[in-house]
Write a protein that holds these residues in place. Sequence first.
Motif, mmCIF file in Angstrom:
data_model
loop_
_atom_site.group_PDB
_atom_site.id
_atom_site.type_symbol
_atom_site.label_atom_id
_atom_site.label_comp_id
_atom_site.label_asym_id
_atom_site.label_seq_id
_atom_site.Cartn_x
_atom_site.Cartn_y
_atom_site.Cartn_z
ATOM 1 N N GLY A 249 95.587 77.001 1.130
ATOM 2 C CA GLY A 249 96.645 76.567 0.226
ATOM 3 C C GLY A 249 96.952 75.092 0.364
ATOM 4 O O GLY A 249 96.154 74.301 0.844
ATOM 5 N N GLY A 250 98.168 74.732 -0.033
ATOM 6 C CA GLY A 250 98.591 73.340 0.014
ATOM 7 C C GLY A 250 98.441 72.679 -1.340
ATOM 8 O O GLY A 250 97.461 72.913 -2.066
ATOM 9 N N SER A 251 99.400 71.821 -1.701
ATOM 10 C CA SER A 251 99.352 71.132 -2.984
ATOM 11 C C SER A 251 98.327 70.013 -2.946
ATOM 12 O O SER A 251 97.981 69.489 -1.883
ATOM 13 C CB SER A 251 100.729 70.556 -3.319
ATOM 14 O OG SER A 251 101.066 69.524 -2.404
ATOM 15 N N ALA A 252 97.859 69.621 -4.127
ATOM 16 C CA ALA A 252 96.894 68.524 -4.217
ATOM 17 C C ALA A 252 97.481 67.239 -3.661
ATOM 18 O O ALA A 252 96.793 66.467 -2.988
ATOM 19 C CB ALA A 252 96.463 68.333 -5.672
ATOM 20 N N GLY A 253 98.771 67.010 -3.945
ATOM 21 C CA GLY A 253 99.429 65.803 -3.444
ATOM 22 C C GLY A 253 99.447 65.760 -1.929
ATOM 23 O O GLY A 253 99.210 64.709 -1.313
ATOM 24 N N ARG A 254 99.726 66.891 -1.317
ATOM 25 C CA ARG A 254 99.749 66.961 0.151
ATOM 26 C C ARG A 254 98.353 66.717 0.724
ATOM 27 O O ARG A 254 98.196 65.988 1.702
ATOM 28 C CB ARG A 254 100.256 68.346 0.565
ATOM 29 C CG ARG A 254 100.074 68.679 2.040
ATOM 30 C CD ARG A 254 101.144 68.101 2.894
ATOM 31 N NE ARG A 254 100.937 68.440 4.303
ATOM 32 C CZ ARG A 254 101.790 68.149 5.258
ATOM 33 N NH1 ARG A 254 102.909 67.511 4.977
ATOM 34 N NH2 ARG A 254 101.532 68.478 6.509
ATOM 35 N N VAL A 255 97.339 67.324 0.118
ATOM 36 C CA VAL A 255 95.972 67.141 0.606
ATOM 37 C C VAL A 255 95.565 65.675 0.502
ATOM 38 O O VAL A 255 94.984 65.109 1.438
ATOM 39 C CB VAL A 255 94.985 68.014 -0.192
ATOM 40 C CG1 VAL A 255 93.556 67.744 0.255
ATOM 41 C CG2 VAL A 255 95.308 69.493 -0.020
ATOM 42 N N ILE A 256 95.863 65.048 -0.633
ATOM 43 C CA ILE A 256 95.515 63.642 -0.829
ATOM 44 C C ILE A 256 96.238 62.768 0.178
ATOM 45 O O ILE A 256 95.651 61.829 0.742
ATOM 46 C CB ILE A 256 95.827 63.204 -2.272
ATOM 47 C CG1 ILE A 256 94.875 63.885 -3.249
ATOM 48 C CG2 ILE A 256 95.749 61.679 -2.413
ATOM 49 C CD1 ILE A 256 95.200 63.648 -4.702
ATOM 50 N N LEU A 257 97.510 63.057 0.432
ATOM 51 C CA LEU A 257 98.282 62.263 1.387
ATOM 52 C C LEU A 257 97.676 62.339 2.785
ATOM 53 O O LEU A 257 97.456 61.310 3.441
ATOM 54 C CB LEU A 257 99.732 62.744 1.421
ATOM 55 C CG LEU A 257 100.639 62.092 2.490
ATOM 56 C CD1 LEU A 257 100.731 60.587 2.252
ATOM 57 C CD2 LEU A 257 102.018 62.743 2.496
ATOM 58 N N VAL A 258 97.400 63.561 3.253
ATOM 59 C CA VAL A 258 96.835 63.736 4.586
ATOM 60 C C VAL A 258 95.447 63.091 4.666
ATOM 61 O O VAL A 258 95.119 62.398 5.636
ATOM 62 C CB VAL A 258 96.756 65.233 4.957
ATOM 63 C CG1 VAL A 258 95.984 65.428 6.266
ATOM 64 C CG2 VAL A 258 98.158 65.812 5.086
ATOM 65 N N SER A 259 94.639 63.289 3.622
ATOM 66 C CA SER A 259 93.298 62.705 3.606
ATOM 67 C C SER A 259 93.361 61.183 3.624
ATOM 68 O O SER A 259 92.588 60.522 4.334
ATOM 69 C CB SER A 259 92.533 63.170 2.361
ATOM 70 O OG SER A 259 92.408 64.569 2.332
ATOM 71 N N ALA A 260 94.287 60.618 2.842
ATOM 72 C CA ALA A 260 94.425 59.159 2.791
ATOM 73 C C ALA A 260 94.885 58.606 4.133
ATOM 74 O O ALA A 260 94.395 57.563 4.589
ATOM 75 C CB ALA A 260 95.397 58.760 1.684
ATOM 76 N N LEU A 261 95.806 59.295 4.791
ATOM 77 C CA LEU A 261 96.271 58.840 6.099
ATOM 78 C C LEU A 261 95.135 58.850 7.116
ATOM 79 O O LEU A 261 94.971 57.913 7.906
ATOM 80 C CB LEU A 261 97.425 59.723 6.588
ATOM 81 C CG LEU A 261 98.762 59.554 5.872
ATOM 82 C CD1 LEU A 261 99.763 60.595 6.361
ATOM 83 C CD2 LEU A 261 99.322 58.143 6.095
ATOM 84 N N LEU A 262 94.352 59.908 7.089
ATOM 85 C CA LEU A 262 93.196 59.979 7.998
ATOM 86 C C LEU A 262 92.156 58.916 7.634
ATOM 87 O O LEU A 262 91.503 58.347 8.510
ATOM 88 C CB LEU A 262 92.575 61.370 7.956
ATOM 89 C CG LEU A 262 93.444 62.505 8.508
ATOM 90 C CD1 LEU A 262 92.766 63.851 8.304
ATOM 91 C CD2 LEU A 262 93.761 62.289 9.979
ATOM 92 N N GLY A 263 92.019 58.653 6.331
ATOM 93 C CA GLY A 263 91.102 57.608 5.898
ATOM 94 C C GLY A 263 91.552 56.233 6.364
ATOM 95 O O GLY A 263 90.728 55.406 6.786
#
Length: 271
Positions: free
Chosen positions: A196-210
């Motif tokens: 699960g998880g919203s697209a916005g949340r996934v993008i945020l976490v991915s961007a932070l890790l990036g």
Amino acid sequence: MRDWGDLPKRALTAAVLGPAALLCVWFGGYGWAALMALCMTGLSWEWAKLCGGSTVASPGIFVAPSVLAALALALLGHPAAGLGLLGIGAVGAWYAASRSVGTRPFWWAFGVLYLGIAGVALVVLRGDDLVGRDNVIFLLLVVWASDISAYIAGRSLGGPKLAPAISPNKTWSGSLGGLFGASAVGLLAAMALGGGGSAGRVILVSALLGIATQAGDLLESWIKRRFGVKDSSGLIPGHGGLLDRLDGVIAAAPLAALIGLAVGHGVHLWR
């Protein structure tokens, strides 16, 4: 014309090492422990070499044993004790280096913490019996996507330099391409792994890790400039050494572990 001469060797090496690493993460157990021990031993050797010493003489004898012992404690379920041991090892490395002429006490101590904290973070992340495998795979895919996308965008588009005093080859186009790639692959990975998880949340976490991945890349470039070397070693064809290849993972893993602690046991990072 852009220089793509190293691309075939890079691609071949990644095609061999990437799946092998993912298999160790997927099955866990002894394979995962062996992968971590092998990587940390190689990283410790490269760090000692970078500092002008070796892992079998003082102060280098504090690096690998401290990192591997902390890793063992984390694998046995005692990450806090492992972190404490890293602190003791760093103090020991500092003291030993300060008593030798021509050594760099700060860098010896920093190496123990720099490598050891990342190792413990990866073990903690994978140690979640419910989502550990998914979280580490997600982390690795995002880091690799950031690296590959930054490489392709930077080589293709060029443009203004990101930090010419630190790494003259890195560009803003590469940095933005890396963030886009990390976010896109993070979304695809989250969809494939579920949770699960919203697209916005996934993008945020991915961007932070990036961002953490790129910060680790810049940090390693700065460290190499301080020591006057191009690569940390020649262990990996087309990539230099383990430090050159794993700098993003070393920086992003502690952040991923902190996110994992924040969301709680059994919860995917992107939830």
